[in-house]
Design a protein around this motif. Structure first.
Motif, PDB file in Angstrom:
ATOM      1  N   TRP A   1       0.835  -1.199   0.000  1.00 40.90           N
ATOM      2  CA  TRP A   1       0.000   0.000   0.000  1.00 40.90           C
ATOM      3  C   TRP A   1       0.871   1.251   0.000  1.00 40.90           C
TER       4      TRP A   1
ATOM      5  N   ASP B   1      -0.770   7.444  -1.282  1.00 42.06           N
ATOM      6  CA  ASP B   1      -1.839   8.013  -2.105  1.00 42.06           C
ATOM      7  C   ASP B   1      -2.954   7.006  -2.366  1.00 42.06           C
ATOM      8  N   GLN B   2      -2.638   5.708  -2.300  1.00 37.15           N
ATOM      9  CA  GLN B   2      -3.676   4.699  -2.488  1.00 37.15           C
ATOM     10  C   GLN B   2      -4.524   4.526  -1.234  1.00 37.15           C
TER      11      GLN B   2
ATOM     12  N   GLU C   1      -9.960  11.891  -4.044  1.00 37.13           N
ATOM     13  CA  GLU C   1      -9.831  12.036  -5.487  1.00 37.13           C
ATOM     14  C   GLU C   1      -9.098  13.315  -5.853  1.00 37.13           C
TER      15      GLU C   1
ATOM     16  N   GLY D   1      -5.771  13.761  -8.569  1.00 40.19           N
ATOM     17  CA  GLY D   1      -5.690  12.590  -9.432  1.00 40.19           C
ATOM     18  C   GLY D   1      -5.278  11.322  -8.720  1.00 40.19           C
ATOM     19  N   PHE D   2      -5.229  11.321  -7.396  1.00 39.18           N
ATOM     20  CA  PHE D   2      -4.855  10.107  -6.675  1.00 39.18           C
ATOM     21  C   PHE D   2      -5.978   9.086  -6.751  1.00 39.18           C
ATOM     22  N   GLN D   3      -5.603   7.822  -6.762  1.00 37.82           N
ATOM     23  CA  GLN D   3      -6.600   6.764  -6.782  1.00 37.82           C
ATOM     24  C   GLN D   3      -7.344   6.746  -5.455  1.00 37.82           C
ATOM     25  N   THR D   4      -8.589   6.302  -5.512  1.00 32.81           N
ATOM     26  CA  THR D   4      -9.308   6.123  -4.264  1.00 32.81           C
ATOM     27  C   THR D   4      -8.949   4.769  -3.677  1.00 32.81           C
TER      28      THR D   4
ATOM     29  N   SER E   1     -11.212   2.123  -5.130  1.00 36.03           N
ATOM     30  CA  SER E   1     -10.852   1.735  -6.495  1.00 36.03           C
ATOM     31  C   SER E   1      -9.697   0.745  -6.493  1.00 36.03           C
ATOM     32  N   THR E   2      -8.734   0.979  -5.602  1.00 34.80           N
ATOM     33  CA  THR E   2      -7.586   0.091  -5.517  1.00 34.80           C
ATOM     34  C   THR E   2      -8.002  -1.297  -5.042  1.00 34.80           C
TER      35      THR E   2
ATOM     36  N   LYS F   1      -9.719  -3.138  -7.799  1.00 33.97           N
ATOM     37  CA  LYS F   1      -8.756  -3.585  -8.805  1.00 33.97           C
ATOM     38  C   LYS F   1      -8.052  -4.862  -8.358  1.00 33.97           C
TER      39      LYS F   1
ATOM     40  N   ASN G   1       4.643   9.957  -7.466  1.00 29.88           N
ATOM     41  CA  ASN G   1       3.431  10.778  -7.391  1.00 29.88           C
ATOM     42  C   ASN G   1       3.333  11.380  -5.990  1.00 29.88           C
TER      43      ASN G   1
END
Length: 394
Positions: free
Chosen positions: A49, A52-53, A58, A61-64, A67-68, A71, A203
């Motif tokens: 982890w 930013d994950q 949001e 532009g960081f992933q939520t 969402s991670t 995925k 990032n």
């Protein structure tokens, strides 16, 4: 003949298109009763982890976080149809749904990374999967290990001391955010996450991004308490039923290694009334254990007056760490913020005005003219609050 060949060709194409669909349908039928408890949770626990994950934000532009998680499910559990499950993420550790701790990603803005959370996977109305799955993610983050907190003094505004838990936690959050917004705080927290291999150097988060937010209902537990006699804010990590504890721990504050913080009160002085409400408890107090010769000068007695006011202000405002060197005391003739109203340093005490209403003692108006400490805030435009100080003379 040509039409016959065309018909056969179309039939071949249609059959070729249908076969994978039939195979896919068969696979779905075979897994339609998949038991969600069979999900291998180590896939999530061993996942690397990054900060930013885990933000669940949001911004930038960081992933939520959600969402991670989705995925990871999609890649590692191909037998699960994402359209047929619900995936909820909670602060802290949970085994039963609690709406108070469900993360609302649409409402989250700047905040500390969510380093301790629970994933709850359940079948939805479109699926027929069995049971449910709870997965706890703990990245072993404890921000109280940071050097910037080891000797931290927390400042609280307003007198009297707010012993209400909501006010105490609000003061703590404000102080933490102030610390993180410093360059020193930002650099140390970045280094801390980088050492734990949680920082994304490709990032990076912008300076000033780290903020702690707690939006929870009233907490009547004994997780947090202020001890006035010790000027300490105490966290009790052994308390379990606490809304504050769940949110703080999920963002890296376990309080096992550092359960207490020194505290003082911010004293705001912006009145030109010598008898302002914050100072009534020290009005008309003589300098204790002091008897001066009539020829003693104002300059000679200022140090004693400073020590006297420091002791009383510490008593009234819980400013336990205020020292004489922190303030500039001046002795004035009147109660108004008039810089020309100072008693000349060479004035002898026998020449001060006297008041028959107070035993004929000579007195002055002692004022906090300035301060170099952030727990004593002075509005220099209106002068400062002061009080009467009287003297015994031979």
């Amino acid at each position: 003949m040509k039409k016959l060949l065309e018909s056969l060709l179309v039939g071949t194409i249609l059959f070729g298109n249908i076969s994978p669909l039939i195979a896919c349908k068969t696979t779905q039928e075979e897994n339609i009763n998949f038991d969600l408890t069979q999900i291998d949770e180590t896939v999530f626990q061993n996942y690397s982890w990054t900060v930013d994950q885990m933000l669940g934000s949001e911004l930038g532009g960081f992933q939520t976080l959600r969402s991670t998680v989705l995925k990871i499910i999609q890649i590692n559990f191909r037998e699960i149809d994402l359209f047929k499950i619900n995936v909820d993420i909670y602060y802290g550790y949970h085994t039963t749904p609690n709406p108070n701790y469900l993360i609302d990603f649409s409402a989250i803005r700047n905040l500390l990374p969510i380093t301790y959370f629970s994933i709850h996977i359940t079948p939805n109305n479109y699926g027929h999967y069995q049971n449910e799955k709870w997965i706890t993610i703990n990245t072993n983050v404890d921000l109280t290990e940071l050097n910037i907190f080891k000797n931290s003094v927390l400042f609280y505004s307003n007198n009297p001391a707010p012993f209400d838990n909501a006010k105490l936690i609000a003061g703590f959050v404000q102080n933490i955010n102030n610390i993180f917004q410093t360059e020193e705080g930002y650099e140390e927290i970045v280094t801390y996450y980088r050492n734990k291999k949680m920082w994304n150097d490709n990032n990076p988060l912008p300076f000033g991004f780290f903020n702690l937010k707690i939006n929870v209902k009233k907490d009547s537990s004994k997780f947090i308490k202020f001890y006035a006699s010790r000027a300490m804010l105490i966290f009790n990590p052994t308390v379990f039923e606490s809304n504050y504890k769940v949110i703080l721990e999920s963002k890296g504050f376990s309080f096992y290694k550092k359960p207490e913080f020194l505290s003082v009160w911010n004293v705001s002085i912006d009145s030109n009334d010598f008898n302002a409400k914050d100072w009534r408890n020290i009005d008309w107090k003589p300098v204790t254990n002091k008897t001066y010769a009539g020829t003693t000068t104002i300059a000679e007695v200022i140090n004693d007056v400073t020590d006297y006011l420091i002791k009383w202000s510490s008593h009234v405002h819980n400013s336990h760490f205020m020292q004489a060197t922190d303030v500039n005391i001046v002795l004035k003739k009147g109660a108004q913020p008039n810089v020309l109203d100072l008693w000349p340093p060479k004035t002898q005490l026998k020449n001060l005005w006297k008041s028959a209403d107070h035993g004929g003692l000579p007195y002055v108006f002692a004022w906090f003219k300035s301060s170099n400490k952030n727990y004593l805030k002075i509005n220099h435009a209106t002068g400062t609050v002061g009080t009467h100080v009287s003297f015994k003379i031979t």
